[in-house]
Design a protein around this motif. Sequence first.
Motif, short mmCIF file in Angstrom:
data_model
loop_
_atom_site.label_atom_id
_atom_site.label_comp_id
_atom_site.label_asym_id
_atom_site.label_seq_id
_atom_site.Cartn_x
_atom_site.Cartn_y
_atom_site.Cartn_z
N ASP A 20 0.83 -1.21 0.00
CA ASP A 20 0.00 0.00 0.00
C ASP A 20 0.86 1.25 0.00
O ASP A 20 0.58 2.22 -0.72
CB ASP A 20 -0.92 0.01 1.22
N ALA A 21 1.92 1.25 0.81
CA ALA A 21 2.81 2.41 0.87
C ALA A 21 3.54 2.60 -0.45
O ALA A 21 3.66 3.72 -0.96
CB ALA A 21 3.81 2.24 2.02
N VAL A 22 4.02 1.50 -1.04
CA VAL A 22 4.72 1.59 -2.32
C VAL A 22 3.76 2.07 -3.41
O VAL A 22 4.13 2.87 -4.28
CB VAL A 22 5.33 0.22 -2.69
N ARG A 23 2.52 1.60 -3.36
CA ARG A 23 1.52 2.03 -4.34
C ARG A 23 1.23 3.52 -4.21
O ARG A 23 1.05 4.23 -5.21
CB ARG A 23 0.25 1.21 -4.17
N LEU A 24 1.17 4.01 -2.99
CA LEU A 24 0.95 5.44 -2.78
C LEU A 24 2.11 6.26 -3.34
O LEU A 24 1.91 7.29 -3.99
CB LEU A 24 0.77 5.74 -1.29
N ALA A 130 10.43 1.70 -10.54
CA ALA A 130 10.90 0.90 -9.41
C ALA A 130 9.74 0.40 -8.56
O ALA A 130 9.71 -0.77 -8.16
CB ALA A 130 11.88 1.72 -8.57
N ALA A 131 8.78 1.28 -8.31
CA ALA A 131 7.65 0.91 -7.46
C ALA A 131 6.76 -0.13 -8.12
O ALA A 131 6.38 -1.13 -7.51
CB ALA A 131 6.83 2.15 -7.10
N THR A 132 6.43 0.08 -9.40
CA THR A 132 5.55 -0.87 -10.09
C THR A 132 6.25 -2.21 -10.32
O THR A 132 5.59 -3.26 -10.31
CB THR A 132 5.06 -0.29 -11.42
N SER A 133 7.56 -2.19 -10.52
CA SER A 133 8.29 -3.45 -10.66
C SER A 133 8.25 -4.23 -9.36
O SER A 133 8.04 -5.45 -9.36
CB SER A 133 9.74 -3.18 -11.07
N TRP A 134 8.43 -3.53 -8.25
CA TRP A 134 8.36 -4.20 -6.94
C TRP A 134 6.95 -4.74 -6.70
O TRP A 134 6.79 -5.87 -6.23
CB TRP A 134 8.76 -3.23 -5.85
N LEU A 135 5.94 -3.95 -7.03
CA LEU A 135 4.57 -4.40 -6.84
C LEU A 135 4.24 -5.59 -7.74
O LEU A 135 3.51 -6.50 -7.34
CB LEU A 135 3.59 -3.26 -7.14
N LEU A 159 2.39 3.23 7.62
CA LEU A 159 1.84 3.53 6.30
C LEU A 159 1.75 5.03 6.07
O LEU A 159 2.15 5.54 5.03
CB LEU A 159 0.46 2.90 6.15
N ILE A 160 1.25 5.75 7.07
CA ILE A 160 1.13 7.21 6.95
C ILE A 160 2.51 7.85 6.87
O ILE A 160 2.74 8.78 6.08
CB ILE A 160 0.33 7.77 8.14
N ALA A 161 3.45 7.34 7.67
CA ALA A 161 4.81 7.89 7.64
C ALA A 161 5.45 7.67 6.28
O ALA A 161 6.11 8.57 5.73
CB ALA A 161 5.65 7.24 8.73
N ALA A 162 5.27 6.48 5.70
CA ALA A 162 5.84 6.20 4.38
C ALA A 162 5.19 7.07 3.32
O ALA A 162 5.86 7.58 2.41
CB ALA A 162 5.66 4.72 4.05
N ALA A 163 3.86 7.25 3.41
CA ALA A 163 3.17 8.09 2.45
C ALA A 163 3.63 9.54 2.55
O ALA A 163 3.83 10.22 1.54
CB ALA A 163 1.66 8.00 2.66
#
Length: 200
Positions: A20-24, A130-135, A159-163
């Motif tokens: 979720d954090a990576v997707r954000l 990078a994010a979509t590859s990881w996802l 999650l909020i901190a990562a976002a």
Amino acid sequence: MMTSQAMAAVPATQGTYRPDAVRLVAGFAGLGAAAVNLAVASSLFAASGTNFPGRVAVATAALLWGGALLGWTVAGLSRNRFPVPLASALLLPAAAAAHVAAIVLGAGSGMAGLGISHLAALLLTLMILAATSWLGRRSPSLPGGSGQDASGRLGAGPLIAAAFAGALLVAAITTPGLAASTAGEFAVPHGEHTGGHHSP
């Protein structure tokens, strides 16, 4: 037996927050890249006196790509999954290569100032990649949304901190890219709303 099941449920629930954090972050980067590409398009359309072969074609391509990237990002955030993964896996590297070419070739044209905008768009595009590859590697093993209960709420803070960190990083890259465009040059600085660009 119940204790081992409870212990196994916590990592699975917490694991759902990392995607979720990576997707954000990918979504923030997508919105930033779309904005920068649209700013590049407006700058190229506005540079009517610039001796830049293919300027209108490049501006049109940047406009279409910025609009497509904006729609793709909004769809991905609203559906919790980015659409057309195969097409995006091909188009995103192509866009990154186009920004590299624009940085190199733009140095000898009248649009050298857009190099910062292209650099910002390049960095944001690489973040999306990078994010979509990881996802994409992670998604087959993700649980189907189960376990989102009291134990899942423990992961809301990270999650909020990562976002928040992702939003700050994207803003730090996007802002100079927008400022280097024509729209950024004509933006009214804070504290100069009276007079400034509105005065003759």
